[in-house]
Scaffold this motif. Structure first.
Motif, PDB file in Angstrom:
ATOM      1  N   LEU A 120       0.462  -1.059   0.252  1.00 25.62           N
ATOM      2  CA  LEU A 120      -0.349   0.186  -0.078  1.00 25.62           C
ATOM      3  C   LEU A 120       0.861   0.934  -0.158  1.00 25.62           C
ATOM      4  N   THR A 121       1.550   1.290  -0.602  1.00 26.66           N
ATOM      5  CA  THR A 121       2.512   2.492  -1.018  1.00 26.66           C
ATOM      6  C   THR A 121       1.963   3.748  -1.327  1.00 26.66           C
ATOM      7  N   PRO A 122       1.921   5.272  -1.639  1.00 25.92           N
ATOM      8  CA  PRO A 122       0.895   5.677  -2.430  1.00 25.92           C
ATOM      9  C   PRO A 122       0.667   5.481  -3.623  1.00 25.92           C
ATOM     10  N   LEU A 123       1.979   4.838  -4.730  1.00 23.42           N
ATOM     11  CA  LEU A 123       0.986   4.925  -5.951  1.00 23.42           C
ATOM     12  C   LEU A 123       0.100   3.363  -5.836  1.00 23.42           C
ATOM     13  N   ASP A 124       0.253   2.565  -5.257  1.00 19.39           N
ATOM     14  CA  ASP A 124      -0.508   1.939  -4.767  1.00 19.39           C
ATOM     15  C   ASP A 124      -1.987   2.087  -4.685  1.00 19.39           C
ATOM     16  N   ARG A 125      -1.975   2.835  -3.026  1.00 19.50           N
ATOM     17  CA  ARG A 125      -3.466   3.703  -3.449  1.00 19.50           C
ATOM     18  C   ARG A 125      -4.057   3.972  -4.546  1.00 19.50           C
ATOM     19  N   GLN A 126      -3.463   4.625  -5.611  1.00 20.87           N
ATOM     20  CA  GLN A 126      -3.525   5.906  -6.643  1.00 20.87           C
ATOM     21  C   GLN A 126      -3.565   4.789  -7.542  1.00 20.87           C
ATOM     22  N   MET A 127      -3.200   3.462  -7.610  1.00 22.58           N
ATOM     23  CA  MET A 127      -3.770   2.313  -8.423  1.00 22.58           C
ATOM     24  C   MET A 127      -5.366   1.810  -8.724  1.00 22.58           C
ATOM     25  N   LEU A 128      -5.724   2.054  -7.243  1.00 21.10           N
ATOM     26  CA  LEU A 128      -6.549   1.399  -6.589  1.00 21.10           C
ATOM     27  C   LEU A 128      -7.760   2.443  -6.934  1.00 21.10           C
ATOM     28  N   ASP A 129      -7.662   4.183  -6.345  1.00 21.58           N
ATOM     29  CA  ASP A 129      -8.372   4.809  -6.545  1.00 21.58           C
ATOM     30  C   ASP A 129      -8.681   5.222  -7.696  1.00 21.58           C
ATOM     31  N   TRP A 130      -8.111   4.581  -9.032  1.00 22.40           N
ATOM     32  CA  TRP A 130      -8.630   4.873 -10.641  1.00 22.40           C
ATOM     33  C   TRP A 130      -9.740   3.136 -11.207  1.00 22.40           C
ATOM     34  N   PHE A 131      -8.383   1.924 -10.568  1.00 20.36           N
ATOM     35  CA  PHE A 131      -9.415   0.821 -10.948  1.00 20.36           C
ATOM     36  C   PHE A 131     -10.554   1.299 -10.248  1.00 20.36           C
ATOM     37  N   GLY A 132     -10.844   1.506  -8.728  1.00 21.29           N
ATOM     38  CA  GLY A 132     -11.759   0.682  -7.779  1.00 21.29           C
ATOM     39  C   GLY A 132     -12.986   1.252  -8.497  1.00 21.29           C
ATOM     40  N   PRO A 133     -13.448   3.247  -9.102  1.00 18.40           N
ATOM     41  CA  PRO A 133     -14.930   3.256  -9.390  1.00 18.40           C
ATOM     42  C   PRO A 133     -15.143   2.345 -10.368  1.00 18.40           C
ATOM     43  N   SER A 134     -14.324   1.632 -11.276  1.00 18.61           N
ATOM     44  CA  SER A 134     -14.941   0.857 -12.224  1.00 18.61           C
ATOM     45  C   SER A 134     -16.340  -0.701 -11.919  1.00 18.61           C
TER      46      SER A 134
END
Length: 207
Positions: A120-134
């Motif tokens: 859960l690095t900041p960039l991992d969280r960013q990936m989750l934020d990008w894909f999660g809303p799908s």
């Protein structure tokens, strides 16, 4: 036989315009540089050199498609977070990954690879934020679990699972070791459900 035993290289894309037309089903693999993404893909496919593995992070610079046949694909995305990548290339990857994950209609799910020692690095969280809303499923592979004691690995697993459920939802998570080949069947079971509908002929490993 492993579920992805017959995976073969299909195409590489540098830009979104280079992607094959959206058809069939894709499972995307993403992860921070040197988190063990390419090794995980190779382990799942039981193929030492399906995805390129380098001791130097940042070598996966293209979106690489691997075909399983019948319009089923594993998609290896560029590793992110490597500091020595030129700024222009980093921005290109960021834009490309964000657009691919947010808008590609054929993605059935995202496999997000994290080093279990640094999840859960900041960039991992960013990936989750990008894909999660799908609303599509996300499966986390906590790789290199052999580097931790069993107790420490399980503690990390529970801690990360708790935050995933509280913040993003729709996530599953497991420990994984390419070196020890641990967690392969669990990963196959989840990813196989994304790739194959109940009406289709699922490989023997899914029976």
């Amino acid at each position: 036989m492993p579920l992805f035993q017959n995976a073969t290289f299909y195409i590489s894309a540098h830009n979104l315009s280079d992607l094959p037309p959206p058809a069939g089903v894709e499972v995307a693999f993403a992860g921070r540089s040197n988190a063990g993404k390419s090794s995980a893909l190779n382990t799942l496919a039981n193929h030492n050199r399906l995805a390129y593995v380098s001791k130097q992070p940042g070598r996966t610079q293209l979106i690489n498609f691997f075909s399983l046949g019948n319009d089923r694909f594993l998609v290896d995305l560029p590793g992110y977070g490597y500091a020595k990548v030129p700024e222009a290339m980093r921005k290109h990857w960021q834009m490309t990954l964000a657009n691919y994950l947010s808008h590609r209609s054929t993605i059935a799910g995202l496999v997000l690879v994290m080093d279990c020692r640094h999840p859960l690095t900041p960039l991992d969280r960013q990936m989750l934020d990008w894909f999660g809303p799908s609303g599509r499923p996300i499966h986390i592979l906590l790789t290199k679990s052999d580097k931790l004691s069993r107790q420490a690995a399980n503690q990390t697993l529970q801690k990360v699972r708790k935050e995933l459920n509280e913040t993003w939802g729709n996530c599953t998570i497991q420990l994984f070791s390419s070196l020890k080949k641990q967690g392969v069947e669990e990963a196959e079971g989840i990813i196989g459900q994304w790739l194959f509908t109940p009406e289709e002929n699922i490989p023997d490993t899914m029976a």
